[in-house]
Scaffold this motif. Structure first.
Motif, short mmCIF file in Angstrom:
data_model
loop_
_atom_site.label_atom_id
_atom_site.label_comp_id
_atom_site.label_asym_id
_atom_site.label_seq_id
_atom_site.Cartn_x
_atom_site.Cartn_y
_atom_site.Cartn_z
N VAL A 96 0.89 -1.16 0.00
CA VAL A 96 0.00 0.00 0.00
C VAL A 96 0.93 1.20 0.00
N ALA A 97 0.84 2.03 -1.04
CA ALA A 97 1.77 3.16 -1.18
C ALA A 97 1.01 4.48 -1.36
N THR A 98 1.54 5.52 -0.75
CA THR A 98 1.01 6.87 -0.92
C THR A 98 1.77 7.51 -2.08
N PRO A 122 -3.03 -9.71 4.54
CA PRO A 122 -4.07 -9.15 5.41
C PRO A 122 -3.59 -8.14 6.47
N ALA A 123 -2.36 -8.22 6.92
CA ALA A 123 -1.86 -7.25 7.90
C ALA A 123 -1.75 -5.84 7.32
N LEU A 124 -1.85 -5.72 5.99
CA LEU A 124 -1.79 -4.40 5.34
C LEU A 124 -3.16 -3.72 5.28
N TYR A 125 -4.24 -4.43 5.58
CA TYR A 125 -5.58 -3.85 5.50
C TYR A 125 -5.69 -2.55 6.31
N GLU A 126 -5.02 -2.49 7.43
CA GLU A 126 -5.13 -1.31 8.30
C GLU A 126 -4.63 -0.03 7.63
N HIS A 127 -3.87 -0.16 6.56
CA HIS A 127 -3.34 1.01 5.85
C HIS A 127 -4.25 1.47 4.70
N VAL A 128 -5.41 0.82 4.58
CA VAL A 128 -6.37 1.16 3.52
C VAL A 128 -7.66 1.66 4.16
N PRO A 129 -7.82 2.98 4.26
CA PRO A 129 -9.03 3.53 4.90
C PRO A 129 -10.31 3.10 4.19
#
Length: 182
Positions: A96-98, A122-129
């Motif tokens: 997930v990149a800004t 799945p641990a990256l879900y928190e970075h996707v509002p």
């Protein structure tokens, strides 16, 4: 006759306790992160549990036109299937990149009709509002647009091919999955 009916109860109790302590009984575990219905299924496997890292340079060196200001990723070697190690082992990356407006505009032409987001770790879900709106982008278009010349990628980073990508214009985010071989 009464003693015949009393006998099964203690035996059933002992059997239940034994099954609960049996190390060979399959155990079901709750996933580390609940499934988020916005995402496709996460399909990559690894022999080791990947960790989420903040590594902006990893995505910017592989895809120079991304120009990410922040990147959260999980990267790992794919699970070995044979008894001998692979000559060119496969590895995967989910991120997930800004990114800036410029990157969003570059990718806008590659819009597709997919409805689910790429299947990231799945641990990256928190970075996707939740409030972000996403557009899926054709992976081959994204790969050519973000890394026009893969020969300039340093050997220690290894080139990768984008397998799936979605972008959010309102949140300036890219979500992607990629595969590579070292």
């Amino acid at each position: 006759m009464k003693s015949l009916f009393r006998l099964p109860l203690p035996i059933l109790a002992i059997a239940a306790l034994t099954a609960a302590c049996n190390p060979f009984t399959p155990k079901t575990s709750t996933p580390q992160n609940p499934k988020d219905p916005r995402f496709s299924e996460f399909v990559f496997q690894s022999d080791k549990e990947p960790t989420v890292k903040d590594q902006t340079d990893s995505v910017n060196l592989r895809w120079p036109s991304m120009e990410a200001s922040e990147a959260h990723l999980a990267i790992a070697y794919s699970r070995q299937t044979g008894s001998l190690p692979d000559k060119d082992p496969e590895f995967w990356l989910t991120a997930v990149a800004t990114v800036p407006d410029k990157t969003i505009q570059l990718l806008a032409e590659g819009e597709t009709t997919d409805t689910l987001l790429p299947g990231i770790y799945p641990a990256l879900y928190e970075h996707v509002p939740q409030e972000c709106q996403f557009t899926t982008i054709d992976p081959s278009f994204a790969d050519k647009t973000l890394a026009p010349d893969k020969s300039n990628i340093p050997d220690d980073f290894g080139p990768m091919n984008i397998e799936a990508l979605a972008m959010s214009e309102d949140c300036h985010l890219l979500i992607l999955t990629a595969l590579g071989h070292s």
